[in-house]
Scaffold this active site. Structure first.
Site: not given
Ligand code: HSE
Length: 440
Positions: A136, A207
């Site tokens: 993020g 990721k």
């Molecule tokens: N669902 C993910 C999280 C965020 O809980 O970090 C988006 O990849």
């Protein structure tokens, strides 16, 4: 000032809404920073998913994201719909073929198709930027792609999923069982209604696939990742870890070894005194071990509208400035085929918890199975759970006790063989728990 950079946005959910808000709030200062105005001109969103927090009434609405991707008015197509294939893939490919720059936060799409999309972007002389796809708001893509370019990276790893980190943190703080914390997290809106992607480790793996390519200059290879989720972690493990000086975190780790690259996602024991052990709740963190720079660690929020929009805007600004790099930092034709190191060759220490019948010879038999595989035990304790042995933690068939072992450095193959033999011997009343210890 130069002409405005015209942006088309597909997907106005949490992140898309955050982007609309950021662009609306910061218009003038972003123009100054980018050297030209950034103008959102058209959006594509599913009517039933209209975001009440983002006012999109002044933008041209284009129903079909593929049409938006090819729209003659736009310079940049921002894909924030998500999904590994389908309309996300179709529209990103359409945009690249039409010579539009693409910005996306879609880790699933890139984990599966990163190499072919990067090749397509380069062929068309456009950017494919994805800072928001990994952790993020943490600016790690550019850090690896640009700031650490002078280094040979030996390992990149991190806490890449906020939902899992929140669940493990709550289990530790409240002594709660996994299923109860998950229910609580869903009620509070932290975890998805279908949390499989998060708790099963797949989101972390998406990721990690991108970090691996960036760090090692290899083609994305999601299918080579060894993946374990956090579903099997019990309060007994969290307590035992605490007593032994560790915390349990779901890590994604990519490591260069002599036989190839290890990519693995699994619950991991990290020493309590390490910096990563302190990363709690929904926070994420990424660590990079470089040869000249040493160890670098970045911590921040890995999800949510604000943090991810912050990453997406930085990608748009790069394009506005004319800063276009190969998506993975190395030209596609120079990205090496991925060479996989087998998981059974993984070397490290292991935490093993056995629920052992309390009878003569059980301990001796277990020790001899470990010795037969050349596994040296660093410590072994009969561990009484503070929460007691009853509960979801274990089934009961006669008197049994938790035996917790920490091994010295050994191999995955040796541990798996020893545990299979111990199970066959019938001294344990449930499947042994095994958690890898990461050297930090
Ligand atoms: N669902 C993910 C999280 C965020 O809980 O970090 C988006 O990849």
């Amino acid at each position: 000032m130069k002409n405005g950079l015209k942006v088309g946005l597909a997907g106005v959910g949490t992140v898309g809404g955050g982007l609309v808000k950021l662009l609306a709030t910061r218009g003038d200062s972003l123009a100054a920073r980018a050297g030209r105005p950034i103008e959102l001109v058209a959006v594509s969103t599913l009517a039933h998913r209209k975001n009440p927090d983002a006012d999109i009434s002044s933008f041209r609405l284009v129903k079909n994201p593929v049409a938006l991707a090819q729209d003659p008015e736009i310079d940049v197509f921002v894909e924030l719909m998500g999904g590994e294939g389908g309309i996300a893939k179709e529209s990103v490919e359409a945009a690249l073929r039409a010579g539009k720059h693409v910005v996306t936060a879609n880790k699933a799409l890139l984990a599966h198709h990163g190499y072919s999309l990067a090749t397509l972007a380069e062929k068309n002389g456009v950017a494919l930027n994805f800072e928001g796809a990994v952790a993020g708001g943490i600016p790690v893509v550019k850090v690896i792609r640009e700031s650490l370019k002078g280094n040979d990276i030996s390992r990149v790893y991190g806490i890449l999923n906020g939902t899992c980190n929140y669940i493990l943190t709550q289990m530790e703080r409240e002594g709660m069982a996994f299923a109860d914390v998950l229910k609580e997290a869903q009620k509070q809106g932290y975890a998805e209604a279908d949390p499989t992607f998060d708790i099963g480790g797949f989101d972390t793996a998406h990721k990690l696939a991108l970090l691996t390519s960036l760090a090692f200059g290899t083609r994305t290879s999601f299918d080579s990742i060894y993946i374990e989720g956090i579903e099997s972690i019990t309060p007994a493990d969290i307590e035992a870890a605490d007593d032994l000086g560790y915390r349990i975190k779901l890590l994604g780790v990519a490591l260069r070894t002599e036989s190839g690259i290890e990519q693995r996602v699994h619950p991991t024991m990290v020493p309590k005194q390490s910096a990563i052990a302190e990363v709690d709740g929904v926070s994420n963190c990424v660590a990079i071990d470089g040869d000249f720079v040493g160890d670098v660690m970045l911590i921040g929020l890995g999800a949510g509208g604000g943090p991810t929009a912050s990453a997406v805007v930085s990608d748009i600004i790069d394009i506005a400035r004319g800063h276009v790099l190969p998506p993975f930092g190395t030209r596609s034709k120079d990205l090496k085929p991925y060479k996989k190191a087998q998981m059974r060759a993984h070397e490290g220490g292991y935490y093993i918890r056995l629920s052992v019948y309390d009878r003569t010879g059980a301990f001796a038999a277990i020790a001899s199975r470990m010795a037969a595989q050349g596994i040296s035990i660093e410590s072994i304790v009969q561990h009484r759970s503070r929460a007691g042995l009853a509960g979801s933690d274990r089934t009961h068939k006669g008197s049994a006790a938790h035996v917790v072992m920490i091994t010295h450095q050994t191999t995955e193959a040796a541990v798996r063989k020893a545990l299979a033999a111990i199970e066959r011997d019938g001294h344990v009343d449930s499947k042994p728990q095994m958690i890898r210890i990461e050297k930090l």
